[in-house]
Design a protein around this motif. Sequence first.
Motif, PDB file in Angstrom:
ATOM      1  N   ARG A 289      11.913 -45.482  18.425  1.00 16.90           N
ATOM      2  CA  ARG A 289      12.842 -45.550  19.547  1.00 16.90           C
ATOM      3  C   ARG A 289      14.039 -44.642  19.262  1.00 16.90           C
ATOM      4  O   ARG A 289      14.577 -44.645  18.164  1.00 16.90           O
ATOM      5  CB  ARG A 289      13.329 -46.982  19.748  1.00 16.90           C
ATOM      6  CG  ARG A 289      12.210 -47.940  20.135  1.00 16.90           C
ATOM      7  CD  ARG A 289      12.690 -49.375  20.062  1.00 16.90           C
ATOM      8  NE  ARG A 289      13.764 -49.653  21.011  1.00 16.90           N
ATOM      9  CZ  ARG A 289      13.573 -50.037  22.267  1.00 16.90           C
ATOM     10  NH1 ARG A 289      12.345 -50.183  22.732  1.00 16.90           N
ATOM     11  NH2 ARG A 289      14.591 -50.284  23.054  1.00 16.90           N
ATOM     12  N   SER A 290      14.425 -43.841  20.284  1.00 13.83           N
ATOM     13  CA  SER A 290      15.579 -42.964  20.131  1.00 13.83           C
ATOM     14  C   SER A 290      16.844 -43.758  20.423  1.00 13.83           C
ATOM     15  O   SER A 290      16.816 -44.865  20.949  1.00 13.83           O
ATOM     16  CB  SER A 290      15.475 -41.766  21.077  1.00 13.83           C
ATOM     17  OG  SER A 290      15.712 -42.185  22.414  1.00 13.83           O
TER      18      SER A 290
ATOM     19  N   LYS B 214      17.439 -46.322  29.335  1.00 13.89           N
ATOM     20  CA  LYS B 214      16.221 -46.025  30.099  1.00 13.89           C
ATOM     21  C   LYS B 214      16.361 -46.390  31.567  1.00 13.89           C
ATOM     22  O   LYS B 214      16.070 -45.587  32.458  1.00 13.89           O
ATOM     23  CB  LYS B 214      15.044 -46.762  29.469  1.00 13.89           C
ATOM     24  CG  LYS B 214      13.715 -46.477  30.165  1.00 13.89           C
ATOM     25  CD  LYS B 214      12.606 -47.304  29.533  1.00 13.89           C
ATOM     26  CE  LYS B 214      11.296 -47.107  30.265  1.00 13.89           C
ATOM     27  NZ  LYS B 214      10.256 -48.028  29.759  1.00 13.89           N
TER      28      LYS B 214
ATOM     29  N   GLN C 286      17.305 -44.912  24.047  1.00 15.40           N
ATOM     30  CA  GLN C 286      16.326 -45.799  24.659  1.00 15.40           C
ATOM     31  C   GLN C 286      16.993 -46.876  25.514  1.00 15.40           C
ATOM     32  O   GLN C 286      16.442 -47.290  26.538  1.00 15.40           O
ATOM     33  CB  GLN C 286      15.463 -46.448  23.574  1.00 15.40           C
ATOM     34  CG  GLN C 286      14.131 -46.978  24.084  1.00 15.40           C
ATOM     35  CD  GLN C 286      13.177 -45.860  24.475  1.00 15.40           C
ATOM     36  OE1 GLN C 286      13.243 -44.772  23.925  1.00 15.40           O
ATOM     37  NE2 GLN C 286      12.306 -46.134  25.441  1.00 15.40           N
ATOM     38  N   LYS C 287      18.185 -47.330  25.109  1.00 16.23           N
ATOM     39  CA  LYS C 287      18.856 -48.385  25.870  1.00 16.23           C
ATOM     40  C   LYS C 287      19.299 -47.911  27.252  1.00 16.23           C
ATOM     41  O   LYS C 287      19.602 -48.731  28.119  1.00 16.23           O
ATOM     42  CB  LYS C 287      20.067 -48.897  25.087  1.00 16.23           C
ATOM     43  CG  LYS C 287      19.706 -49.661  23.825  1.00 16.23           C
ATOM     44  CD  LYS C 287      20.941 -50.184  23.134  1.00 16.23           C
ATOM     45  CE  LYS C 287      20.583 -50.988  21.879  1.00 16.23           C
ATOM     46  NZ  LYS C 287      21.788 -51.506  21.198  1.00 16.23           N
TER      47      LYS C 287
ATOM     48  N   ILE D 173      13.839 -40.086  25.806  1.00 12.66           N
ATOM     49  CA  ILE D 173      13.497 -41.492  26.021  1.00 12.66           C
ATOM     50  C   ILE D 173      11.989 -41.593  26.180  1.00 12.66           C
ATOM     51  O   ILE D 173      11.393 -40.911  27.028  1.00 12.66           O
ATOM     52  CB  ILE D 173      14.203 -42.059  27.271  1.00 12.66           C
ATOM     53  CG1 ILE D 173      15.723 -42.036  27.067  1.00 12.66           C
ATOM     54  CG2 ILE D 173      13.714 -43.475  27.577  1.00 12.66           C
ATOM     55  CD1 ILE D 173      16.503 -42.450  28.294  1.00 12.66           C
ATOM     56  N   LYS D 174      11.372 -42.424  25.366  1.00 12.21           N
ATOM     57  CA  LYS D 174       9.934 -42.628  25.426  1.00 12.21           C
ATOM     58  C   LYS D 174       9.605 -43.758  26.393  1.00 12.21           C
ATOM     59  O   LYS D 174      10.344 -44.745  26.483  1.00 12.21           O
ATOM     60  CB  LYS D 174       9.384 -42.957  24.036  1.00 12.21           C
ATOM     61  CG  LYS D 174       9.722 -41.927  22.964  1.00 12.21           C
ATOM     62  CD  LYS D 174       9.112 -40.572  23.290  1.00 12.21           C
ATOM     63  CE  LYS D 174       9.407 -39.564  22.181  1.00 12.21           C
ATOM     64  NZ  LYS D 174       8.867 -38.217  22.496  1.00 12.21           N
TER      65      LYS D 174
END
Length: 337
Positions: free
Chosen positions: A3-4, A10, A7-8, A42-43
């Motif tokens: 997680r980058s 997203k 990510q939060k 963001i994955k």
Amino acid sequence: MPRSTNQKMKLLCLCRILWERTDEDHPMTVPELIRALEEWDIKAERKSIYDDMEALRVFGLDVQNRKGKDPGWFLGERSFQLAELKLLVDAVQSSRFISQRKSNDLIGKLESLASVYQARQLQRQVYVDRRAKTMNESVYYTIDKLHTAIASHRSVSFKYFEYNVKKERVFRREGKRYDVSPAGLIWNNENYYLAGYDHRYKEMRHYRVDKMAELAVTCLPLEGVSSDFDIASYAQKHFGMFSGREGQVTLRCKNNLVGVVLDRFGREVILVPDGEEYFTVTIRAVVSPQFLGWVFGLGDGVEIKGPDWAANMMKVQLETVARQYQKKEPVMPPPEG
């Protein structure tokens, strides 16, 4: 998957993607949304996109998913529909009291309320060719201060100027400040005016907002402005916001001008038949050169019947203009053929 740190964000990024890059004619598929999120490092997986879309819908966004031909996700209902934004852009673009730079700033903000594709349509909206724009950049903020003064029942102080032939400001009263108790703002002939009680002259007057400078809201309460002051009535009787002598004026008009009279004075005025081809109407007006010009522009279809002083002002005005043209040599028409 790792997680980058982004990510939060997203859900926020998905919301921005939908807002800026989608509309009913430009949906985005799940793979396209995933690739767009990758721009923020963001994955995302397909299933998580569906869950996120449901969360955004619960939050209140009109997130829609179209299947079949041209499938994908898009943002449907927005705060402003495209047709509404077009009207607002046209109003800003054609408004004289907003400077060109401020117009561009406001239109840019309006474009941000639509998708990038819809914004291109706003950029191609009506442009009023050679529309004169105000040279006073501060007018936008002056209006905001005036609204504050009116809401807080406070007087204002400002300098008032005109332009000379060199387009330079020339201040009235040798630069002395005007002290005015504001009664309201009037939008007339594509300009903003402040109507208020002038403390020096002890009477109601009006001033063009774009000709004000160094305006300040004072701590002094209002004076001279009655609680029943009718700003609409004040604006209606001042043709073009020009000053003059006020009174009850009776006009005799041809019947085909009923629509013109109702448009100018409102449907509440009383029309009295005068023979088969005419009617009379009595209105309260400030008889100024602008008012006389309006009457003259209707030719022999309108006659000032009273009072005598108003009819005499029209006569003097006509004679003065006629003398001006009588001084010149008559121009011979060009030969035929």
